[in-house]
Write a protein that holds these residues in place. Structure first.
Motif, PDB file in Angstrom:
ATOM      1  N   LYS A 100      -2.685 -13.167  -5.177  1.00  0.00           N
ATOM      2  CA  LYS A 100      -3.373 -13.977  -6.218  1.00  0.00           C
ATOM      3  C   LYS A 100      -2.257 -13.823  -7.332  1.00  0.00           C
ATOM      4  N   LEU A 101      -1.464 -14.923  -7.321  1.00  0.00           N
ATOM      5  CA  LEU A 101      -0.331 -15.060  -8.223  1.00  0.00           C
ATOM      6  C   LEU A 101      -0.991 -15.475  -9.577  1.00  0.00           C
ATOM      7  N   SER A 102      -0.590 -15.003 -10.828  1.00  0.00           N
ATOM      8  CA  SER A 102      -0.970 -15.359 -12.201  1.00  0.00           C
ATOM      9  C   SER A 102       0.207 -14.660 -12.822  1.00  0.00           C
ATOM     10  N   ALA A 103       0.443 -14.966 -14.223  1.00  0.00           N
ATOM     11  CA  ALA A 103       1.437 -14.260 -15.123  1.00  0.00           C
ATOM     12  C   ALA A 103       1.036 -12.728 -15.351  1.00  0.00           C
ATOM     13  N   VAL A 104      -0.341 -12.865 -15.404  1.00  0.00           N
ATOM     14  CA  VAL A 104      -0.828 -11.332 -15.445  1.00  0.00           C
ATOM     15  C   VAL A 104      -0.492 -10.496 -14.434  1.00  0.00           C
ATOM     16  N   SER A 105      -0.907 -10.903 -13.247  1.00  0.00           N
ATOM     17  CA  SER A 105      -0.893 -10.053 -12.063  1.00  0.00           C
ATOM     18  C   SER A 105       0.573  -9.794 -11.728  1.00  0.00           C
ATOM     19  N   LEU A 106       1.347 -10.789 -11.898  1.00  0.00           N
ATOM     20  CA  LEU A 106       2.834 -10.645 -11.686  1.00  0.00           C
ATOM     21  C   LEU A 106       3.474  -9.432 -12.602  1.00  0.00           C
ATOM     22  N   THR A 107       3.153  -9.591 -13.708  1.00  0.00           N
ATOM     23  CA  THR A 107       3.739  -8.850 -14.699  1.00  0.00           C
ATOM     24  C   THR A 107       3.081  -7.284 -14.333  1.00  0.00           C
ATOM     25  N   GLN A 108       2.251  -7.237 -14.122  1.00  0.00           N
ATOM     26  CA  GLN A 108       1.522  -5.758 -13.900  1.00  0.00           C
ATOM     27  C   GLN A 108       2.319  -5.319 -12.874  1.00  0.00           C
ATOM     28  N   LYS A 109       2.228  -6.126 -11.831  1.00  0.00           N
ATOM     29  CA  LYS A 109       3.110  -5.459 -10.538  1.00  0.00           C
ATOM     30  C   LYS A 109       4.490  -5.214 -10.907  1.00  0.00           C
ATOM     31  N   VAL A 110       5.148  -6.001 -11.612  1.00  0.00           N
ATOM     32  CA  VAL A 110       6.720  -5.606 -11.928  1.00  0.00           C
ATOM     33  C   VAL A 110       6.501  -4.372 -12.925  1.00  0.00           C
ATOM     34  N   SER A 111       5.559  -4.018 -13.614  1.00  0.00           N
ATOM     35  CA  SER A 111       5.626  -2.721 -14.337  1.00  0.00           C
ATOM     36  C   SER A 111       5.242  -1.624 -13.256  1.00  0.00           C
ATOM     37  N   GLN A 112       4.341  -1.916 -12.177  1.00  0.00           N
ATOM     38  CA  GLN A 112       4.303  -0.694 -11.297  1.00  0.00           C
ATOM     39  C   GLN A 112       5.392  -0.578 -10.599  1.00  0.00           C
ATOM     40  N   LEU A 113       6.154  -1.593  -9.943  1.00  0.00           N
ATOM     41  CA  LEU A 113       7.338  -1.583  -9.281  1.00  0.00           C
ATOM     42  C   LEU A 113       8.535  -0.759 -10.019  1.00  0.00           C
ATOM     43  N   LEU A 114       8.773  -1.102 -11.414  1.00  0.00           N
ATOM     44  CA  LEU A 114       9.770  -0.549 -12.044  1.00  0.00           C
ATOM     45  C   LEU A 114       9.412   1.217 -12.410  1.00  0.00           C
ATOM     46  N   ALA A 115       8.109   1.577 -12.388  1.00  0.00           N
ATOM     47  CA  ALA A 115       7.592   2.954 -12.669  1.00  0.00           C
ATOM     48  C   ALA A 115       7.842   3.652 -11.392  1.00  0.00           C
ATOM     49  N   GLU A 116       7.660   2.953 -10.160  1.00  0.00           N
ATOM     50  CA  GLU A 116       7.777   3.819  -9.024  1.00  0.00           C
ATOM     51  C   GLU A 116       8.890   3.589  -8.097  1.00  0.00           C
ATOM     52  N   GLN A 117      10.124   2.980  -8.987  1.00  0.00           N
ATOM     53  CA  GLN A 117      11.238   2.575  -8.243  1.00  0.00           C
ATOM     54  C   GLN A 117      11.822   3.679  -7.608  1.00  0.00           C
ATOM     55  N   GLU A 118      11.918   4.872  -8.184  1.00  0.00           N
ATOM     56  CA  GLU A 118      13.009   5.976  -7.366  1.00  0.00           C
ATOM     57  C   GLU A 118      12.175   6.347  -6.330  1.00  0.00           C
ATOM     58  N   GLU A 119      10.680   6.405  -6.172  1.00  0.00           N
ATOM     59  CA  GLU A 119      10.226   6.774  -4.805  1.00  0.00           C
ATOM     60  C   GLU A 119      10.024   5.900  -3.710  1.00  0.00           C
ATOM     61  N   ILE A 120      10.435   4.605  -4.011  1.00  0.00           N
ATOM     62  CA  ILE A 120      10.350   3.551  -3.257  1.00  0.00           C
ATOM     63  C   ILE A 120      11.747   3.463  -2.497  1.00  0.00           C
ATOM     64  N   ALA A 121      12.628   3.803  -3.111  1.00  0.00           N
ATOM     65  CA  ALA A 121      14.229   3.841  -2.334  1.00  0.00           C
ATOM     66  C   ALA A 121      14.099   4.456  -1.036  1.00  0.00           C
ATOM     67  N   PRO A 122      13.794   5.826  -0.878  1.00  0.00           N
ATOM     68  CA  PRO A 122      14.018   6.333   0.180  1.00  0.00           C
ATOM     69  C   PRO A 122      12.991   5.917   1.625  1.00  0.00           C
ATOM     70  N   ARG A 123      11.869   5.363   0.925  1.00  0.00           N
ATOM     71  CA  ARG A 123      10.740   4.784   1.845  1.00  0.00           C
ATOM     72  C   ARG A 123      11.400   3.482   2.443  1.00  0.00           C
ATOM     73  N   LEU A 124      12.092   2.791   1.748  1.00  0.00           N
ATOM     74  CA  LEU A 124      12.804   1.585   2.200  1.00  0.00           C
ATOM     75  C   LEU A 124      13.927   1.878   3.189  1.00  0.00           C
ATOM     76  N   ALA A 125      14.729   2.945   2.881  1.00  0.00           N
ATOM     77  CA  ALA A 125      15.778   3.480   3.877  1.00  0.00           C
ATOM     78  C   ALA A 125      15.328   3.647   5.236  1.00  0.00           C
ATOM     79  N   GLU A 126      13.819   4.576   5.040  1.00  0.00           N
ATOM     80  CA  GLU A 126      13.337   5.134   6.329  1.00  0.00           C
ATOM     81  C   GLU A 126      13.002   4.044   6.965  1.00  0.00           C
ATOM     82  N   ASN A 127      12.189   3.070   6.620  1.00  0.00           N
ATOM     83  CA  ASN A 127      11.457   1.961   7.299  1.00  0.00           C
ATOM     84  C   ASN A 127      12.415   0.940   7.596  1.00  0.00           C
TER      85      ASN A 127
END
Length: 392
Positions: free
Chosen positions: A340-367
């Motif tokens: 469900k896309l909206s300005a609020v939902s997308l900006t919240q998700k961007v904040s979450q992505l940036l906060a978890e950026q470092e732990e996401i990197a090894p997960r992406l490489a593995e998958n």
């Protein structure tokens, strides 16, 4: 089969304008390199112009299909002398084709005309009767709700040499047509993951870290959604809000046109509300290379998201079909598939992505490594099937 005779392989459902469809063509060509003595066949189309087909050395398939009228098989009934004459001009008929790889990605279900599905079902049955393999490369399917669409899909299920299904939801849609699916129907992820992005010319230079935003005109298209046009303003505002948020956080923001005119118009609308640069690169592997240079991405294009994730770039996908959630799950990124896309939902998700950026990197490489291995397994199975059909 004689060693001297080239294997004519038609790749269907691909094109040069849509970068995802182009990537699937390139993935097919890369996989076919393992086979000896193959030659490419393509059918004419508005997004498959002659000049670009010819640059690939493709035979031109003589075909004509308009709604219920399909003259394609009749060209194959022409006398051998006439078909040989046509070959002098680079043209072949359905009868000359040895193998079909169907790489549409997402073209079979209630969203598309029933006649298209029925025509394909007849074509697949003709190939089975001729002892030739018709293979559906990894793609999404369904839903199928009418008796007519289920009957056509059932014919395809029982006549195709292989059907690679890209996600569990699509698999269940096929089960709605045939409860006991044969072992020729296999669950396999998207097969463009292993394509390496590169460019023969200099890519656009962006100073500092940047975010790649990849819009999709299909999200606001009446063809796909009855109320989509009413959502256009919401969509543009959501992307603009995310762009402004990223700019405030020190990112340059680039809108990547992943298709053509319609996506360009959407990029222009977003750029009027946020400081963004619009980039359009024709070569799909160069587009992938450019996306791979970004720090984060937001994509409404299926293969735009894969281009990012397969190169270790954290990405949010905004979804308009079941295929998105499955693809994001394959990369361990299901939580970043925004339904469900909206300005609020997308900006919240961007904040979450940036906060978890470092732990996401090894997960992406593995998958990504696991998905590439599954792609190799798929190709090995396909080679064995072709050998069985063609007696090589």
């Amino acid at each position: 089969m004689s060693e001297s005779k080239a294997l004519l392989v038609e790749i269907k459902g691909v094109q040069f304008r849509n970068k995802g469809a182009y990537l699937m063509l390139l993935a097919c060509l890369q996989g076919l390199k393992t086979l000896n003595n193959t030659e490419l066949v393509l059918s004419p189309g508005p997004n498959l112009p002659y000049r670009e087909r010819a640059l690939l050395g493709a035979w031109q398939k003589v075909s004509f299909r308009r709604k219920a009228l399909d003259l394609t098989p009749w060209f194959g009934k022409l006398p051998g002398s006439m078909r040989n004459l046509m070959k002098r001009y680079g043209m072949v008929t359905e009868r000359d084709v040895d193998v079909i790889l169907e790489a549409s990605g997402f073209a079979y279900g209630d969203q598309w005309p029933l006649k298209f599905l029925q025509n394909t079902a007849r074509e697949v049955k003709r190939f089975k009767e001729a002892g030739k393999p018709f293979v559906f490369m990894p793609q999404a399917f369904g839903p199928f709700t009418s008796d007519e669409s289920k009957a056509a899909m059932r014919d395809i299920i029982h006549s195709a040499a292989l059907i690679y299904v890209r996600d569990p939801v699509s698999f269940s849609h096929l089960q709605s047509c045939e409860a006991n699916l044969p072992d020729t129907v296999k669950l396999t992820p998207d097969f463009t993951v292993g394509l390496k992005g590169h460019s023969t010319t200099a890519l656009p230079e962006i100073e500092g870290k940047f975010a790649a935003l990849i819009p999709n005109s299909k999200v606001v298209s009446k063809f796909n959604h009855a109320n989509a046009e009413a959502e256009r303003t919401n969509y543009v505002e959501a992307f603009a809000a995310a762009a402004n948020q990223l700019v405030e956080l020190g990112y340059a923001v680039v809108l990547v046109n992943h298709e053509g005119k319609e996506d360009q118009l959407l990029c222009q609308e977003i750029s009027r509300l946020a400081p963004c640069e619009i980039i359009q690169i024709e070569d799909p592997l160069a587009v992938k290379a450019f996306i791979g240079q970004s720090s984060v991405a937001i994509s409404s294009r299926f293969h735009g998201a894969i281009n990012a994730l397969s190169q270790g770039v954290p990405c949010i996908a905004t979804s308009w079909s079941h295929k998105y959630h499955a693809m994001m799950s394959d990369f361990g990124m299901a939580d970043y598939c925004l339904e469900k896309l909206s300005a609020v939902s997308l900006t919240q998700k961007v904040s979450q992505l940036l906060a978890e950026q470092e732990e996401i990197a090894p997960r992406l490489a593995e998958n990504a490594a696991k998905l590439k291995q599954k792609n190799q397994t798929m190709w090995q199975g396909l080679y064995k099937t072709l050998d069985k059909y063609l007696g090589r």
